[in-house]
Design a protein around this motif. Structure first.
Motif, PDB file in Angstrom:
ATOM      1  N   ALA A 140      38.899 -62.116 -56.758  1.00 41.96           N
ATOM      2  CA  ALA A 140      38.179 -61.448 -57.851  1.00 41.96           C
ATOM      3  C   ALA A 140      38.746 -60.049 -58.063  1.00 41.96           C
ATOM      4  O   ALA A 140      38.871 -59.574 -59.197  1.00 41.96           O
ATOM      5  N   TRP A 141      39.118 -59.365 -56.951  1.00 46.33           N
ATOM      6  CA  TRP A 141      39.591 -57.973 -56.987  1.00 46.33           C
ATOM      7  C   TRP A 141      40.248 -57.634 -55.645  1.00 46.33           C
ATOM      8  O   TRP A 141      39.891 -58.244 -54.633  1.00 46.33           O
ATOM      9  N   PRO A 142      41.190 -56.683 -55.607  1.00 46.08           N
ATOM     10  CA  PRO A 142      41.754 -56.296 -54.304  1.00 46.08           C
ATOM     11  C   PRO A 142      40.663 -55.802 -53.346  1.00 46.08           C
ATOM     12  O   PRO A 142      39.627 -55.324 -53.787  1.00 46.08           O
ATOM     13  N   ASN A 143      40.936 -55.909 -52.064  1.00 44.92           N
ATOM     14  CA  ASN A 143      39.928 -55.523 -51.077  1.00 44.92           C
ATOM     15  C   ASN A 143      39.985 -54.018 -50.793  1.00 44.92           C
ATOM     16  O   ASN A 143      40.732 -53.554 -49.931  1.00 44.92           O
ATOM     17  N   PHE A 144      39.149 -53.266 -51.523  1.00 42.08           N
ATOM     18  CA  PHE A 144      39.087 -51.815 -51.331  1.00 42.08           C
ATOM     19  C   PHE A 144      38.146 -51.413 -50.200  1.00 42.08           C
ATOM     20  O   PHE A 144      37.854 -50.236 -50.041  1.00 42.08           O
ATOM     21  N   THR A 145      37.669 -52.414 -49.441  1.00 40.10           N
ATOM     22  CA  THR A 145      36.732 -52.075 -48.366  1.00 40.10           C
ATOM     23  C   THR A 145      37.460 -52.016 -47.022  1.00 40.10           C
ATOM     24  O   THR A 145      38.675 -52.206 -46.944  1.00 40.10           O
ATOM     25  N   GLY A 150      42.244 -60.412 -45.593  1.00 39.00           N
ATOM     26  CA  GLY A 150      43.471 -59.834 -46.134  1.00 39.00           C
ATOM     27  C   GLY A 150      43.583 -58.358 -45.810  1.00 39.00           C
ATOM     28  O   GLY A 150      42.807 -57.816 -45.020  1.00 39.00           O
ATOM     29  N   ALA A 151      44.570 -57.707 -46.431  1.00 39.56           N
ATOM     30  CA  ALA A 151      44.771 -56.278 -46.186  1.00 39.56           C
ATOM     31  C   ALA A 151      43.533 -55.519 -46.642  1.00 39.56           C
ATOM     32  O   ALA A 151      42.942 -55.835 -47.665  1.00 39.56           O
ATOM     33  N   ARG A 152      43.139 -54.525 -45.843  1.00 44.08           N
ATOM     34  CA  ARG A 152      41.951 -53.733 -46.176  1.00 44.08           C
ATOM     35  C   ARG A 152      42.400 -52.354 -46.635  1.00 44.08           C
ATOM     36  O   ARG A 152      42.964 -51.590 -45.860  1.00 44.08           O
ATOM     37  N   LEU A 153      42.129 -52.061 -47.908  1.00 49.41           N
ATOM     38  CA  LEU A 153      42.596 -50.784 -48.454  1.00 49.41           C
ATOM     39  C   LEU A 153      41.729 -49.614 -47.992  1.00 49.41           C
ATOM     40  O   LEU A 153      42.160 -48.465 -48.024  1.00 49.41           O
ATOM     41  N   GLY A 154      40.504 -49.906 -47.580  1.00 51.19           N
ATOM     42  CA  GLY A 154      39.708 -48.922 -46.844  1.00 51.19           C
ATOM     43  C   GLY A 154      39.037 -47.818 -47.651  1.00 51.19           C
ATOM     44  O   GLY A 154      38.546 -46.855 -47.062  1.00 51.19           O
ATOM     45  N   THR A 155      38.986 -47.932 -48.975  1.00 49.04           N
ATOM     46  CA  THR A 155      38.307 -46.888 -49.756  1.00 49.04           C
ATOM     47  C   THR A 155      36.818 -46.833 -49.410  1.00 49.04           C
ATOM     48  O   THR A 155      36.245 -45.751 -49.258  1.00 49.04           O
ATOM     49  N   TYR A 156      36.207 -48.008 -49.287  1.00 48.20           N
ATOM     50  CA  TYR A 156      34.767 -48.056 -49.028  1.00 48.20           C
ATOM     51  C   TYR A 156      34.466 -48.533 -47.618  1.00 48.20           C
ATOM     52  O   TYR A 156      34.917 -49.599 -47.205  1.00 48.20           O
ATOM     53  N   ARG A 157      33.682 -47.734 -46.921  1.00 52.06           N
ATOM     54  CA  ARG A 157      33.138 -48.169 -45.635  1.00 52.06           C
ATOM     55  C   ARG A 157      31.825 -48.884 -45.929  1.00 52.06           C
ATOM     56  O   ARG A 157      30.903 -48.279 -46.494  1.00 52.06           O
TER      57      ARG A 157
END
Ligand SMILES: [Zn+2]
Ligand SMILES: [Zn+2]
Length: 326
Positions: A140-145, A150-157
């Motif tokens: 649905a969308w890249p993983n910003f969490t 998959g790879a975790r972009l880590g913007t949101y905790r």
């Protein structure tokens, strides 16, 4: 001279009495129009950073708020190198509370995530799982969490919060307690936000107890009642999605003015009885817009609430970009 001193004393007093919550409405509708979906910013008067209550529409609401002068503290000089809109989004929103994972409460967060700064997102377990498994999943969308596949972009905790347990809301100076709500049997939630001066209640989507076959609202009224008696509750935001006349079976976990008034009557009995809710500020959100000619649902709902308002509650309909002190 006397006059001047008196004026000074009065302004000093009113400054003290004013201490409370600053709320900006970023989105006020309960669906359909994608630029104006449920989201509010709240901050303690003596703090700079806001907590976002849901995130249906963020950037369009911030733009509207800037136009309306609802962020007087923000100047282009202060915002640089960002635009004032970018500065409010990235810097002034400290963290998010998400009441439930329906799209009209998270769309702005998902779409804005590539340009957001690192933040904590607070929500109940079910909401965190839906965000992780169904939105931020690289499909649905890249993983910003910071969790999930998959790879975790880590913007949101992603921070799971438990019912009825107090937690600190990032660097906002606020604390919160989450209470479960029933929304067509789907889990939604209320957040009771507090600072040293008082509390404010933010309700996600909810149906009435009678239709949901639930005690969730009743349990919440039992908590809010004593706070009202002690003059601790500064106000609330709650939904009235449909006008009266929509059949119970077609409400899908939402309130009408009649159902809301019935629920508030229950709150009154825990708040000290007749007259105890007089002048309590109640912001009405999540109104579902009509696409039919000549129908003004906001006006209809406002009128239906006022007509049945034996409680003397102060109903407030905020527009997108409006700011209100509580
Ligand atoms: Zn909704
Ligand atoms: Zn919903």
């Amino acid at each position: 001279m006397m006059k001047k001193m008196l004026a000074l004393c009065l302004s000093g007093y009113s400054a003290l009495a004013m201490a409370g919550f600053d709320v900006v409405a970023l989105g006020v509708d309960g669906g359909v129009s994608d630029g104006n979906l449920t989201s509010y910013l709240i901050r303690s008067d003596n703090q700079t950073r806001y907590l976002a209550l849901d995130a249906g529409s963020l950037l369009p609401g911030i733009a509207k708020g800037l136009q309306k002068g609802s962020f007087p503290q923000v100047t282009p000089e202060l915002a640089a190198p960002y635009t004032p809109q970018g500065y409010v989004f990235r810097q002034l929103i400290d963290s998010y509370f998400i009441s439930h994972a329906h799209l009209d409460h998270v769309a702005g967060l998902i779409i804005g995530s590539p340009q957001d700064s690192k933040k904590t997102l607070y929500a109940q377990a079910d909401t965190v799982l839906t965000l992780r498994n169904h939105y931020f999943n690289w499909k649905a969308w890249p993983n910003f969490t910071d969790a999930g596949n998959g790879a975790r972009l880590g913007t949101y905790r992603l921070q799971t919060v438990r019912p009825q347990q107090r937690f600190t809301l990032g660097l906002t100076g606020l604390s919160g307690v989450m209470y479960p709500l029933s929304h067509d049997r789907y889990p939604s939630s209320m957040l009771l936000v507090s600072d040293r001066e008082g509390s404010f209640a933010y309700f996600g989507d909810t149906g009435p107890d009678a239709l949901e076959q639930s005690r969730n609202l009743d349990s919440i009224w039992r908590v809010l009642g004593p706070l009202i008696e002690q003059k601790q509750l500064k106000g609330m935001i709650i939904e009235a999605s449909y006008p009266n006349g929509v059949e119970d079976k077609s409400l899908y976990g939402h309130l009408t003015p009649a159902w809301l008034l019935k629920e508030l009557k229950n709150l009154q009995q825990y708040s000290g009885g007749d007259g105890s809710l007089k002048d309590l500020p109640v912001v009405i959100g999540h109104i579902k817009p009509s696409l039919k000619q000549g129908e003004d649902v906001r006006a209809t709902i406002k009128q239906q609430l006022e007509q049945g308002n034996e409680l003397g509650v102060r109903f407030i309909l905020m527009e997108q970009g409006d700011r209100q002190q509580f």
